[in-house]
Design a protein around this motif. Structure first.
Motif, PDB file in Angstrom:
ATOM      1  N   ALA A 146       1.519   4.871  -2.837  1.00  0.00           N
ATOM      2  CA  ALA A 146       0.535   5.410  -3.769  1.00  0.00           C
ATOM      3  C   ALA A 146       1.177   6.149  -4.936  1.00  0.00           C
ATOM      4  CB  ALA A 146      -0.425   6.344  -3.036  1.00  0.00           C
ATOM      5  N   ARG A 147       2.424   6.613  -4.754  1.00  0.00           N
ATOM      6  CA  ARG A 147       3.121   7.373  -5.792  1.00  0.00           C
ATOM      7  C   ARG A 147       4.091   6.520  -6.612  1.00  0.00           C
ATOM      8  NH1 ARG A 147       3.939  12.951  -5.183  1.00  0.00           N
ATOM      9  NH2 ARG A 147       5.305  12.703  -6.995  1.00  0.00           N
ATOM     10  N   LEU A 148       4.388   5.316  -6.144  1.00  0.00           N
ATOM     11  CA  LEU A 148       5.416   4.496  -6.771  1.00  0.00           C
ATOM     12  C   LEU A 148       4.832   3.587  -7.842  1.00  0.00           C
ATOM     13  CD1 LEU A 148       7.261   3.402  -3.504  1.00  0.00           C
ATOM     14  CD2 LEU A 148       8.043   5.142  -5.134  1.00  0.00           C
ATOM     15  N   THR A 149       5.612   3.346  -8.886  1.00  0.00           N
ATOM     16  CA  THR A 149       5.236   2.332  -9.866  1.00  0.00           C
ATOM     17  C   THR A 149       5.544   0.954  -9.272  1.00  0.00           C
ATOM     18  OG1 THR A 149       7.414   2.226 -10.911  1.00  0.00           O
ATOM     19  CG2 THR A 149       5.871   3.911 -11.723  1.00  0.00           C
ATOM     20  N   GLY A 150       5.056  -0.075  -9.938  1.00  0.00           N
ATOM     21  CA  GLY A 150       5.343  -1.426  -9.475  1.00  0.00           C
ATOM     22  C   GLY A 150       6.830  -1.724  -9.490  1.00  0.00           C
ATOM     23  N   GLU A 151       7.529  -1.277 -10.518  1.00  0.00           N
ATOM     24  CA  GLU A 151       8.969  -1.516 -10.608  1.00  0.00           C
ATOM     25  C   GLU A 151       9.720  -0.792  -9.495  1.00  0.00           C
ATOM     26  OE1 GLU A 151      10.395  -0.505 -14.452  1.00  0.00           O
ATOM     27  OE2 GLU A 151       9.426  -2.196 -15.461  1.00  0.00           O
ATOM     28  N   GLU A 152       9.304   0.442  -9.209  1.00  0.00           N
ATOM     29  CA  GLU A 152       9.966   1.198  -8.141  1.00  0.00           C
ATOM     30  C   GLU A 152       9.728   0.558  -6.779  1.00  0.00           C
ATOM     31  OE1 GLU A 152       9.761   5.683 -10.141  1.00  0.00           O
ATOM     32  OE2 GLU A 152       8.108   4.939  -8.918  1.00  0.00           O
ATOM     33  N   ALA A 153       8.490   0.155  -6.518  1.00  0.00           N
ATOM     34  CA  ALA A 153       8.186  -0.484  -5.242  1.00  0.00           C
ATOM     35  C   ALA A 153       8.993  -1.764  -5.075  1.00  0.00           C
ATOM     36  CB  ALA A 153       6.690  -0.783  -5.138  1.00  0.00           C
ATOM     37  N   ALA A 154       9.106  -2.540  -6.152  1.00  0.00           N
ATOM     38  CA  ALA A 154       9.878  -3.780  -6.087  1.00  0.00           C
ATOM     39  C   ALA A 154      11.347  -3.500  -5.804  1.00  0.00           C
ATOM     40  CB  ALA A 154       9.728  -4.552  -7.401  1.00  0.00           C
ATOM     41  N   GLU A 155      11.888  -2.454  -6.428  1.00  0.00           N
ATOM     42  CA  GLU A 155      13.294  -2.119  -6.204  1.00  0.00           C
ATOM     43  C   GLU A 155      13.552  -1.706  -4.762  1.00  0.00           C
ATOM     44  OE1 GLU A 155      16.843   0.810  -7.933  1.00  0.00           O
ATOM     45  OE2 GLU A 155      14.866   0.783  -8.910  1.00  0.00           O
ATOM     46  N   LEU A 156      12.611  -0.978  -4.162  1.00  0.00           N
ATOM     47  CA  LEU A 156      12.786  -0.538  -2.775  1.00  0.00           C
ATOM     48  C   LEU A 156      12.755  -1.709  -1.800  1.00  0.00           C
ATOM     49  CD1 LEU A 156      10.528   2.644  -2.700  1.00  0.00           C
ATOM     50  CD2 LEU A 156      13.022   2.565  -2.694  1.00  0.00           C
ATOM     51  N   VAL A 157      12.047  -2.757  -2.161  1.00  0.00           N
ATOM     52  CA  VAL A 157      11.834  -3.882  -1.247  1.00  0.00           C
ATOM     53  C   VAL A 157      12.867  -4.993  -1.436  1.00  0.00           C
ATOM     54  CG1 VAL A 157      10.233  -5.782  -0.763  1.00  0.00           C
ATOM     55  CG2 VAL A 157       9.383  -3.436  -0.923  1.00  0.00           C
TER      56      VAL A 157
END
Length: 326
Positions: A174-185
């Motif tokens: 809920a706190r992550l941007t799309g780019e951040e979520a993609a980087e984590l995955v």
């Protein structure tokens, strides 16, 4: 297998509401919600996703490394974790903030409303995973819900060090941007979500399920009472039913218990289906108690639980982890 778990460490304040949240919602007033719930019970328990998972791994015979930030009030909690097999040498103590707090109200349908105070967790970004890896290199780094900057830093460091990592962004999606979520995955050996988080991850990143599967090794999605779904790109999905419970004492931490059981089996080189079954059995043990660290992973009872849910052969398959008597 040596597993490092980076994520939150917190104290849980768990309350029970003897009714249904949905009964208190007025459809045409949802833009102006102002509610207070009179609760019957308050339990103060040890929690935080990283601490919960390492606790479970320790109970199952591993010595996981806990990576996170706490306050000066962590002393008693640290002793507890060490007594249950957790290596706390990578835990950072803040000089200015208290250990994080999780406040959660659960209604009679097991719906939950929660709030999280980050406290010392916001300093987890200061932890250098490379220093811990230099002392004792882990075989896997699990990056779970934490200060978002810490999640990104530890994922980047695992990639730079060439250490396989597992992504478990959970509540922080809920706190992550799309780019951040993609980087984590991207590049994760394992991706853990529940069903709602799976949909949210796709929405955040703008990717389809198929797109995400092409970027991870194995995607594990917990389905609550329906069990777990395991997916790999180009392979048929694997569905494993849950270990049934007629009565749920407290759902808090069941997902963390699943991850501990699953990864403990993976660490012993057991097949995916065996790992999923053990994860479901540990999750059921969590459901039987109040708080995410209120259970004891008695191996005889776990074997019995697996046998009852999946059959004698399934229990035998877990013999290397649960003992020859399984």
């Amino acid at each position: 297998m040596h597993i490092a778990v980076s994520g939150s460490i917190a104290t849980d304040h768990l309350m029970a509401f003897p009714g249904r949240f949905t009964d208190q919602l007025i459809p045409d007033q949802l833009a102006h919600v102002s509610l207070s719930f009179l609760v019957d019970d308050l339990e103060v328990r040890r929690g935080g996703v990283a601490a919960n998972i390492t606790y479970g791994l320790g109970l199952l015979g591993l010595t996981p490394l806990l990576v996170g930030s706490v306050g000066p009030d962590f002393g008693e909690y640290e002793v507890w974790l060490k007594e249950h097999g957790v290596d706390t040498s990578a835990v950072r103590e803040s000089h200015t903030a208290q250990t994080a707090r999780f406040l959660c109200i659960t209604d009679e349908d097991s719906n939950q409303i929660a709030a999280f105070y980050a406290g010392a967790m916001s300093e987890a970004r200061e932890i250098d995973l490379a220093l811990s890896a230099a002392r004792d290199r882990p075989d896997l780094v699990l990056v779970c819900a934490n200060d978002p900057a810490a999640m990104l830093r530890h994922t980047r460091q695992a990639k730079e060090l060439g250490i396989p990592f597992a992504a478990d962004p959970s509540q922080q999606l809920a706190r992550l941007t799309g780019e951040e979520a993609a980087e984590l995955v991207d590049g994760a050996t394992w991706l853990f979500t529940n069903e709602y988080e799976a949909a949210l991850l796709a929405e955040r990143t703008g990717r389809t399920r198929e797109d995400i599967l092409k970027r991870v090794g194995t995607w594990v999605t917990t389905l609550g009472r329906r069990g777990v779904r395991i997916e790999r790109d180009g392979e048929p999905e694997l569905l494993v039913g849950a270990v049934r419970r007629d009565r749920i004492t407290d759902p808090t931490g069941a997902g963390d218990g699943f991850r501990a059981g699953f990864l403990a089996a993976v660490a012993r080189g057991l097949p995916l289906i065996a790992a999923a079954r053990l994860g479901c059995a540990v999750a059921a043990s969590v459901l039987d108690t109040v708080g995410p660290q209120g259970y004891e992973a008695d191996r005889g009872r776990l074997a019995e639980s697996v046998r009852g849910a999946y059959g004698a052969r399934a229990a035998e398959q877990l013999g290397p982890l649960l003992g020859q008597g399984a």
